[in-house]
Design a protein around this motif. Sequence first.
Motif, PDB file in Angstrom:
ATOM      1  N   LEU A   4      -4.648 -28.052  -4.681  1.00  0.00           N
ATOM      2  CA  LEU A   4      -5.828 -28.937  -4.165  1.00  0.00           C
ATOM      3  C   LEU A   4      -5.426 -30.343  -4.435  1.00  0.00           C
ATOM      4  O   LEU A   4      -5.606 -30.676  -5.712  1.00  0.00           O
ATOM      5  N   VAL A   5      -5.018 -31.275  -3.481  1.00  0.00           N
ATOM      6  CA  VAL A   5      -4.605 -32.593  -3.966  1.00  0.00           C
ATOM      7  C   VAL A   5      -5.568 -33.592  -3.264  1.00  0.00           C
ATOM      8  O   VAL A   5      -5.337 -33.739  -1.958  1.00  0.00           O
ATOM      9  N   ASN A  76      -4.692 -26.699   6.596  1.00  0.00           N
ATOM     10  CA  ASN A  76      -5.428 -26.860   5.268  1.00  0.00           C
ATOM     11  C   ASN A  76      -5.818 -28.192   4.832  1.00  0.00           C
ATOM     12  O   ASN A  76      -5.347 -28.352   3.713  1.00  0.00           O
ATOM     13  N   THR A  77      -6.061 -29.089   5.689  1.00  0.00           N
ATOM     14  CA  THR A  77      -6.528 -30.480   5.148  1.00  0.00           C
ATOM     15  C   THR A  77      -7.745 -30.755   5.479  1.00  0.00           C
ATOM     16  O   THR A  77      -8.356 -30.426   6.641  1.00  0.00           O
ATOM     17  N   MET A  78      -8.511 -31.773   4.881  1.00  0.00           N
ATOM     18  CA  MET A  78      -9.734 -32.263   5.028  1.00  0.00           C
ATOM     19  C   MET A  78      -9.938 -33.669   4.610  1.00  0.00           C
ATOM     20  O   MET A  78      -9.195 -34.073   3.834  1.00  0.00           O
ATOM     21  N   TYR A  79     -10.889 -34.205   5.273  1.00  0.00           N
ATOM     22  CA  TYR A  79     -11.106 -35.601   5.041  1.00  0.00           C
ATOM     23  C   TYR A  79     -12.604 -35.841   4.872  1.00  0.00           C
ATOM     24  O   TYR A  79     -13.345 -35.314   5.352  1.00  0.00           O
ATOM     25  N   TYR A  93     -14.921 -37.943  -7.049  1.00  0.00           N
ATOM     26  CA  TYR A  93     -15.192 -36.957  -5.845  1.00  0.00           C
ATOM     27  C   TYR A  93     -14.081 -35.794  -5.903  1.00  0.00           C
ATOM     28  O   TYR A  93     -12.861 -35.890  -5.970  1.00  0.00           O
ATOM     29  N   SER A  94     -14.475 -34.522  -5.877  1.00  0.00           N
ATOM     30  CA  SER A  94     -13.598 -33.646  -6.004  1.00  0.00           C
ATOM     31  C   SER A  94     -13.690 -32.384  -4.691  1.00  0.00           C
ATOM     32  O   SER A  94     -14.720 -32.290  -4.262  1.00  0.00           O
ATOM     33  N   CYS A  95     -12.627 -31.905  -4.472  1.00  0.00           N
ATOM     34  CA  CYS A  95     -12.516 -31.085  -3.211  1.00  0.00           C
ATOM     35  C   CYS A  95     -12.551 -29.461  -3.646  1.00  0.00           C
ATOM     36  O   CYS A  95     -12.040 -29.412  -5.191  1.00  0.00           O
ATOM     37  N   ASN A  96     -13.012 -28.838  -3.017  1.00  0.00           N
ATOM     38  CA  ASN A  96     -13.562 -27.489  -3.455  1.00  0.00           C
ATOM     39  C   ASN A  96     -13.312 -26.569  -2.294  1.00  0.00           C
ATOM     40  O   ASN A  96     -13.649 -27.137  -1.061  1.00  0.00           O
ATOM     41  N   MET A  97     -12.463 -25.531  -2.386  1.00  0.00           N
ATOM     42  CA  MET A  97     -12.310 -24.562  -1.143  1.00  0.00           C
ATOM     43  C   MET A  97     -12.452 -23.227  -1.779  1.00  0.00           C
ATOM     44  O   MET A  97     -12.359 -22.797  -2.892  1.00  0.00           O
ATOM     45  N   VAL A  98     -13.072 -22.271  -0.708  1.00  0.00           N
ATOM     46  CA  VAL A  98     -13.436 -21.065  -0.823  1.00  0.00           C
ATOM     47  C   VAL A  98     -12.356 -20.239  -0.073  1.00  0.00           C
ATOM     48  O   VAL A  98     -12.415 -20.689   1.354  1.00  0.00           O
ATOM     49  N   TYR A  99     -11.684 -19.383  -0.472  1.00  0.00           N
ATOM     50  CA  TYR A  99     -10.369 -18.891   0.540  1.00  0.00           C
ATOM     51  C   TYR A  99      -9.981 -17.353  -0.068  1.00  0.00           C
ATOM     52  O   TYR A  99     -10.573 -16.986  -0.714  1.00  0.00           O
ATOM     53  N   VAL A 106     -10.703 -10.321  -1.688  1.00  0.00           N
ATOM     54  CA  VAL A 106     -11.869 -10.884  -2.011  1.00  0.00           C
ATOM     55  C   VAL A 106     -11.606 -12.308  -2.123  1.00  0.00           C
ATOM     56  O   VAL A 106     -10.687 -13.008  -2.221  1.00  0.00           O
ATOM     57  N   LEU A 107     -12.835 -13.196  -1.875  1.00  0.00           N
ATOM     58  CA  LEU A 107     -12.662 -14.621  -1.707  1.00  0.00           C
ATOM     59  C   LEU A 107     -12.552 -15.218  -3.207  1.00  0.00           C
ATOM     60  O   LEU A 107     -13.178 -14.555  -4.329  1.00  0.00           O
ATOM     61  N   ALA A 108     -11.883 -16.043  -3.325  1.00  0.00           N
ATOM     62  CA  ALA A 108     -11.723 -17.016  -4.363  1.00  0.00           C
ATOM     63  C   ALA A 108     -11.976 -18.475  -4.223  1.00  0.00           C
ATOM     64  O   ALA A 108     -12.234 -19.086  -3.094  1.00  0.00           O
ATOM     65  N   THR A 109     -12.323 -19.124  -5.356  1.00  0.00           N
ATOM     66  CA  THR A 109     -12.539 -20.578  -5.187  1.00  0.00           C
ATOM     67  C   THR A 109     -11.506 -21.363  -5.929  1.00  0.00           C
ATOM     68  O   THR A 109     -10.942 -20.902  -6.928  1.00  0.00           O
ATOM     69  N   TYR A 110     -11.315 -22.576  -5.662  1.00  0.00           N
ATOM     70  CA  TYR A 110     -10.270 -23.476  -6.395  1.00  0.00           C
ATOM     71  C   TYR A 110     -10.951 -24.970  -6.089  1.00  0.00           C
ATOM     72  O   TYR A 110     -11.516 -25.353  -5.166  1.00  0.00           O
ATOM     73  N   TRP A 111     -10.505 -25.403  -7.320  1.00  0.00           N
ATOM     74  CA  TRP A 111     -11.023 -26.845  -7.385  1.00  0.00           C
ATOM     75  C   TRP A 111      -9.789 -28.045  -7.673  1.00  0.00           C
ATOM     76  O   TRP A 111      -8.851 -27.845  -8.205  1.00  0.00           O
ATOM     77  N   GLY A 112     -10.099 -29.156  -6.944  1.00  0.00           N
ATOM     78  CA  GLY A 112      -9.039 -30.214  -7.177  1.00  0.00           C
ATOM     79  C   GLY A 112      -9.368 -31.133  -8.199  1.00  0.00           C
ATOM     80  O   GLY A 112     -10.358 -30.863  -9.011  1.00  0.00           O
ATOM     81  N   GLN A 113      -8.530 -31.824  -8.668  1.00  0.00           N
ATOM     82  CA  GLN A 113      -8.697 -32.636 -10.096  1.00  0.00           C
ATOM     83  C   GLN A 113      -9.592 -33.884  -9.889  1.00  0.00           C
ATOM     84  O   GLN A 113     -10.059 -34.308 -10.862  1.00  0.00           O
TER      85      GLN A 113
END
Length: 121
Positions: A4-5, A76-79, A93-99, A106-113
């Motif tokens: 996640l960038v 897979n982009t968001m603004y 500000y950090s981006c997070n996704m549930v995917y 199962v669902l997983a979650t990931y964070w950007g830097q």
Amino acid sequence: QVQLVESGGGLVQAGGSLRLSCAASGSIFSINVMRWYRQAPGKQREFVAAITADGQTSYQDSVKGRFTISRGSAKNTMYLQMNSLRPEDTAVYSCNMVYRPIRDSVLATYWGQGTQVTVSS
């Protein structure tokens, strides 16, 4: 491997605008929801905005009417369009996704830097 960038942060005067971007890549089958969080110095991380796969949005009360979250035409982009910025919006500000990494997983979650947003008064 998932990435996640975030980009688009910077220094802006109060009343100004910034547009943050978040791009997800890697082993992603589908994304259920993408969110923005922020953390100011000395404070806990807080929810800012979210957008689901079907386009439903939600916002923290303090940003309603000023911030707009959207999905990009690229997959897979968001603004996060941030208008009428205030000094109290200063944070990382950090981006997070549930995917789902693969079909039926199962669902997983990931964070950007994170990306720094600084609003001067």
